[in-house]
Design a protein around this motif. Sequence first.
Motif, PDB file in Angstrom:
ATOM      1  N   ALA A  95      40.578  45.992  48.511  1.00 19.06           N
ATOM      2  CA  ALA A  95      41.519  46.731  47.812  1.00 19.06           C
ATOM      3  C   ALA A  95      42.128  47.388  48.937  1.00 19.06           C
ATOM      4  CB  ALA A  95      41.797  47.663  46.980  1.00 19.06           C
ATOM      5  N   PRO A  96      43.919  47.530  49.369  1.00 13.30           N
ATOM      6  CA  PRO A  96      44.719  46.732  47.847  1.00 13.30           C
ATOM      7  C   PRO A  96      44.790  45.616  48.096  1.00 13.30           C
ATOM      8  CG  PRO A  96      46.112  48.091  49.993  1.00 13.30           C
ATOM      9  CD  PRO A  96      44.622  48.210  50.101  1.00 13.30           C
ATOM     10  N   ILE A  97      45.242  44.687  46.732  1.00 16.10           N
ATOM     11  CA  ILE A  97      45.384  43.339  47.593  1.00 16.10           C
ATOM     12  C   ILE A  97      46.540  43.091  46.475  1.00 16.10           C
ATOM     13  CG2 ILE A  97      43.079  42.717  47.556  1.00 16.10           C
ATOM     14  CD1 ILE A  97      43.220  41.778  44.873  1.00 16.10           C
ATOM     15  N   SER A  98      46.898  41.842  46.130  1.00 15.88           N
ATOM     16  CA  SER A  98      49.099  41.901  45.750  1.00 15.88           C
ATOM     17  C   SER A  98      47.560  40.854  44.566  1.00 15.88           C
ATOM     18  CB  SER A  98      49.334  40.958  46.764  1.00 15.88           C
ATOM     19  OG  SER A  98      49.106  39.760  47.150  1.00 15.88           O
ATOM     20  N   GLY A  99      48.104  40.289  43.984  1.00 14.54           N
ATOM     21  CA  GLY A  99      48.240  39.254  42.645  1.00 14.54           C
ATOM     22  C   GLY A  99      48.365  37.863  43.877  1.00 14.54           C
ATOM     23  N   ALA A 102      44.363  37.738  45.032  1.00 11.77           N
ATOM     24  CA  ALA A 102      43.150  38.404  43.892  1.00 11.77           C
ATOM     25  C   ALA A 102      42.511  36.768  43.949  1.00 11.77           C
ATOM     26  CB  ALA A 102      44.014  38.359  41.994  1.00 11.77           C
ATOM     27  N   GLU A 103      43.035  35.254  43.532  1.00  8.74           N
ATOM     28  CA  GLU A 103      41.733  34.563  44.028  1.00  8.74           C
ATOM     29  C   GLU A 103      40.909  34.591  44.797  1.00  8.74           C
ATOM     30  OE1 GLU A 103      41.828  29.632  43.496  1.00  8.74           O
ATOM     31  OE2 GLU A 103      44.073  30.472  42.381  1.00  8.74           O
ATOM     32  N   THR A 104      41.677  34.663  46.090  1.00 11.07           N
ATOM     33  CA  THR A 104      40.948  34.646  47.157  1.00 11.07           C
ATOM     34  C   THR A 104      39.785  35.916  47.539  1.00 11.07           C
ATOM     35  OG1 THR A 104      42.671  33.878  48.367  1.00 11.07           O
ATOM     36  CG2 THR A 104      40.922  34.653  49.741  1.00 11.07           C
ATOM     37  N   SER A 105      39.777  37.400  47.017  1.00 11.49           N
ATOM     38  CA  SER A 105      39.387  37.626  46.746  1.00 11.49           C
ATOM     39  C   SER A 105      37.936  37.716  45.652  1.00 11.49           C
ATOM     40  CB  SER A 105      40.101  39.360  46.226  1.00 11.49           C
ATOM     41  OG  SER A 105      40.718  40.271  47.743  1.00 11.49           O
ATOM     42  N   ALA A 106      38.408  37.044  44.579  1.00 13.61           N
ATOM     43  CA  ALA A 106      37.091  36.912  43.507  1.00 13.61           C
ATOM     44  C   ALA A 106      36.715  35.818  44.055  1.00 13.61           C
ATOM     45  CB  ALA A 106      38.207  36.119  42.483  1.00 13.61           C
ATOM     46  N   ALA A 107      36.547  35.285  45.095  1.00 14.71           N
ATOM     47  CA  ALA A 107      35.963  34.062  45.687  1.00 14.71           C
ATOM     48  C   ALA A 107      34.556  35.236  46.679  1.00 14.71           C
ATOM     49  CB  ALA A 107      36.496  32.482  46.307  1.00 14.71           C
ATOM     50  N   ALA A 108      35.431  35.963  47.058  1.00 19.47           N
ATOM     51  CA  ALA A 108      34.817  36.432  48.488  1.00 19.47           C
ATOM     52  C   ALA A 108      33.765  36.957  47.405  1.00 19.47           C
ATOM     53  CB  ALA A 108      35.700  37.103  49.234  1.00 19.47           C
ATOM     54  N   LEU A 109      34.338  37.836  46.473  1.00 21.76           N
ATOM     55  CA  LEU A 109      33.268  38.757  46.039  1.00 21.76           C
ATOM     56  C   LEU A 109      32.011  37.704  44.974  1.00 21.76           C
ATOM     57  CD1 LEU A 109      35.544  41.689  44.591  1.00 21.76           C
ATOM     58  CD2 LEU A 109      33.749  41.749  46.572  1.00 21.76           C
ATOM     59  N   THR A 115      30.588  38.612  39.545  1.00 22.07           N
ATOM     60  CA  THR A 115      32.229  37.092  38.598  1.00 22.07           C
ATOM     61  C   THR A 115      32.615  37.773  38.288  1.00 22.07           C
ATOM     62  OG1 THR A 115      30.161  37.276  36.980  1.00 22.07           O
ATOM     63  CG2 THR A 115      29.770  34.940  39.052  1.00 22.07           C
ATOM     64  N   GLY A 116      32.944  38.973  38.128  1.00 26.18           N
ATOM     65  CA  GLY A 116      33.650  39.571  36.710  1.00 26.18           C
ATOM     66  C   GLY A 116      35.092  39.146  37.676  1.00 26.18           C
ATOM     67  N   GLU A 117      36.096  39.908  36.601  1.00 29.37           N
ATOM     68  CA  GLU A 117      37.251  39.846  36.634  1.00 29.37           C
ATOM     69  C   GLU A 117      37.736  40.712  37.993  1.00 29.37           C
ATOM     70  OE1 GLU A 117      41.990  41.004  34.160  1.00 29.37           O
ATOM     71  OE2 GLU A 117      39.981  41.094  33.181  1.00 29.37           O
ATOM     72  N   ILE A 118      39.063  40.269  38.627  1.00 30.77           N
ATOM     73  CA  ILE A 118      40.322  41.494  39.632  1.00 30.77           C
ATOM     74  C   ILE A 118      41.040  41.782  39.148  1.00 30.77           C
ATOM     75  CG2 ILE A 118      40.991  41.220  42.253  1.00 30.77           C
ATOM     76  CD1 ILE A 118      37.689  40.495  42.052  1.00 30.77           C
ATOM     77  N   ALA A 119      40.805  43.111  38.515  1.00 29.69           N
ATOM     78  CA  ALA A 119      42.107  43.108  37.305  1.00 29.69           C
ATOM     79  C   ALA A 119      42.509  44.202  37.876  1.00 29.69           C
ATOM     80  CB  ALA A 119      40.748  44.070  36.187  1.00 29.69           C
ATOM     81  N   TRP A 120      42.267  44.816  39.621  1.00 31.05           N
ATOM     82  CA  TRP A 120      43.112  45.941  40.428  1.00 31.05           C
ATOM     83  C   TRP A 120      43.294  45.798  41.496  1.00 31.05           C
ATOM     84  CZ3 TRP A 120      37.181  44.210  41.180  1.00 31.05           C
ATOM     85  CH2 TRP A 120      37.156  43.644  41.960  1.00 31.05           C
ATOM     86  N   ARG A 121      44.538  46.235  41.652  1.00 32.97           N
ATOM     87  CA  ARG A 121      45.945  45.472  43.052  1.00 32.97           C
ATOM     88  C   ARG A 121      45.681  46.851  43.417  1.00 32.97           C
ATOM     89  NH1 ARG A 121      44.658  42.609  41.015  1.00 32.97           N
ATOM     90  NH2 ARG A 121      45.906  40.432  39.148  1.00 32.97           N
ATOM     91  N   THR A 122      45.915  48.321  43.657  1.00 32.70           N
ATOM     92  CA  THR A 122      45.708  49.137  44.488  1.00 32.70           C
ATOM     93  C   THR A 122      44.346  49.733  44.828  1.00 32.70           C
ATOM     94  OG1 THR A 122      45.658  51.075  42.803  1.00 32.70           O
ATOM     95  CG2 THR A 122      47.579  49.897  43.290  1.00 32.70           C
ATOM     96  N   PHE A 123      44.384  50.424  45.743  1.00 32.05           N
ATOM     97  CA  PHE A 123      42.960  51.206  45.708  1.00 32.05           C
ATOM     98  C   PHE A 123      42.800  51.891  45.517  1.00 32.05           C
ATOM     99  CE2 PHE A 123      40.476  53.760  49.064  1.00 32.05           C
ATOM    100  CZ  PHE A 123      39.378  52.648  49.289  1.00 32.05           C
ATOM    101  N   LEU A 127      39.091  51.933  43.035  1.00 34.81           N
ATOM    102  CA  LEU A 127      37.436  52.754  43.312  1.00 34.81           C
ATOM    103  C   LEU A 127      37.579  52.890  41.450  1.00 34.81           C
ATOM    104  CD1 LEU A 127      38.546  55.795  45.618  1.00 34.81           C
ATOM    105  CD2 LEU A 127      37.355  53.438  46.567  1.00 34.81           C
ATOM    106  N   ASP A 128      38.676  53.313  41.033  1.00 34.04           N
ATOM    107  CA  ASP A 128      37.872  52.775  39.314  1.00 34.04           C
ATOM    108  C   ASP A 128      37.359  52.020  38.765  1.00 34.04           C
ATOM    109  OD1 ASP A 128      39.362  55.486  39.304  1.00 34.04           O
ATOM    110  OD2 ASP A 128      41.061  54.856  38.721  1.00 34.04           O
ATOM    111  N   ALA A 129      36.547  50.702  39.525  1.00 37.52           N
ATOM    112  CA  ALA A 129      36.310  49.787  38.895  1.00 37.52           C
ATOM    113  C   ALA A 129      35.080  49.890  39.894  1.00 37.52           C
ATOM    114  CB  ALA A 129      37.405  48.771  39.780  1.00 37.52           C
ATOM    115  N   VAL A 130      34.755  49.956  40.953  1.00 37.74           N
ATOM    116  CA  VAL A 130      33.418  50.984  41.067  1.00 37.74           C
ATOM    117  C   VAL A 130      32.880  51.574  40.874  1.00 37.74           C
ATOM    118  CG1 VAL A 130      32.465  51.083  43.177  1.00 37.74           C
ATOM    119  CG2 VAL A 130      34.523  49.554  42.907  1.00 37.74           C
ATOM    120  N   HIS A 131      33.360  52.809  40.761  1.00 43.69           N
ATOM    121  CA  HIS A 131      32.807  53.864  39.709  1.00 43.69           C
ATOM    122  C   HIS A 131      33.151  54.063  38.609  1.00 43.69           C
ATOM    123  CE1 HIS A 131      32.153  55.793  43.587  1.00 43.69           C
ATOM    124  NE2 HIS A 131      32.870  55.061  44.382  1.00 43.69           N
ATOM    125  N   ASP A 132      34.042  53.146  36.922  1.00 49.11           N
ATOM    126  CA  ASP A 132      33.274  53.449  36.074  1.00 49.11           C
ATOM    127  C   ASP A 132      31.966  52.835  35.970  1.00 49.11           C
ATOM    128  OD1 ASP A 132      35.942  55.114  36.376  1.00 49.11           O
ATOM    129  OD2 ASP A 132      37.196  53.141  34.762  1.00 49.11           O
TER     130      ASP A 132
END
Length: 534
Positions: A95-99, A102-109, A115-123, A127-132
């Motif tokens: 992050a940050p990423i653009s829409g 998202a597909e490239t980031s999903a494959a990298a992760l 294998t979850g959704e890449i719902a974030w765009r901003t940094f 961070l919320d996605a990681v720590h929540d």
Amino acid sequence: MLDTLIVGAEVIDGTGAPRAPRSVGIEAGRIVTFPPRERPAARRVVRAEGALLTPGLIDPHSHSDWSVLGNRDALSTIHQGVTTEVVGNCGVTHAPISGRDAETSAAALAAFGYTGEIAWRTFAEYLDAVHDGGTAQNLVWFVGHTALRRAAQLDAEERGADLGGALERRLREALEAGAIGFTTGLEYGDGRFAAPEELRRLAEVVAEVDGMYASHIRNRDSSLAEAVDEFFSIVRAGGLRAQLSHLNVRSGTGAAPGAWERAVERLEAERARGTEVLADMTPYPDGIGLATGLLPEWLLRDGLAEAARGLRDPEVRERVRADSDRYWRFLHRGEWHRARLTVSPATPALEGLSFPEITEITGKDEWDSLFDMLAAAGAEMGSVQLIGELFTERHVAEAVAHERFLLGVDGFTSRRDGPLGRRTRHPLFFQGHTHFLAHHALATGTLSLEQAVHKMTGAVAEHFRIAGRGRVRDGAQADLVLFDPERLAGADTLRLPEGDADAARHVWGNGIPVVEEGRSTGSRPGRRLGRSRA
């Protein structure tokens, strides 16, 4: 009444001072110390005769942000006593990423078990996605320049914005979200295309919040001095605190005699001028690298997907072969026996093999075998990783012993099963941290155990301003590790352990047990640490 009382241990407090017996309590997540014979009331007493109690280890240069979403329990690192990691290094963050990305980031992760959704765009959303979802370890975040630059380029395309302005806006957003600064990786990715002036402008933005800059510099062999010059020009532009990432010289790649010594002298000279700067070093002669670092800039300028298409053309391949004297230059010289494939999303069956072994399977030479796997990866080729025999044992020891070097692993937290288990078949991931203590302190005496612990705890906390951690002292956060010295000495090996590291018998993070009697508790007490968080 205390929550926990640890009695009978020799305490190495993280300051570099000699070990001493002491009783140590945990109360409401904080440390309370007592004379060794004092026994205040506690809900739980851990008898630790013959054991060593240290602060939780802090990795100053980690890439666990790549794998934490697939390994929230941080199994490989927590079992070594690592309770805090400084992540976002070498310019590479998700992050940050653009829409559009998202597909490239999903494959990298996915290569790292997520294998979850890449719902974030901003940094901030990242961070919320990681720590929540909780983490076993605390994380201190940098934002990566490559991610900033990619997102800013798309901003400029879509909105007609100025690239420099878009970069600064994206960086400010990340700093507001809690990033302590930004990092660069100038030997690969978008970092290659960034002029020093671009980075100096970003340094001025970071200076507004008294942040930090860390860099995998542009060259660590034939042009090491020039790369160090560039690093300090960026640091001085913002008057920043700084970390010169893995300041080491790869063996047999053209560095002039004495180049490393002169680079370290330059670091000392800058410190004498008032710059708060340190470097870091890895525990083994081996290290990880990104395969795209071998590719020339002209091939990468139009993006990874286009580069992958280019590598299907025999004429392009011949040009790349002739223009490959960069990054791991020993491969250009034909020393492929020094490299092993670790992550390859399109050819997982080859992961873990050396390149001579791969050629036996493919029937092609090493370059064509590499080109095939990069072409097959397409836009995901940035995920292709290697591990190589990079440094001499003597050079590693020189850097580990130097007082200006912190001790980091330059790896990421892993586990024994799933995609991560398949892709981390090297002791770096499972005992790299304990190897510093076992090999460089206990076995060879490169430095004392107290010095090693200091370089892995208190010194890191002080340099990165990680409040309340890195020391065994009253009022500090209760990040603690109880080591069995005999098991710790057994970590002096280059063999991949059969299970998780077992020298850290008990590990507490923020006062919560995360390892008990060598077994993970499954607790995730880790916190998001940053400039405004403690």
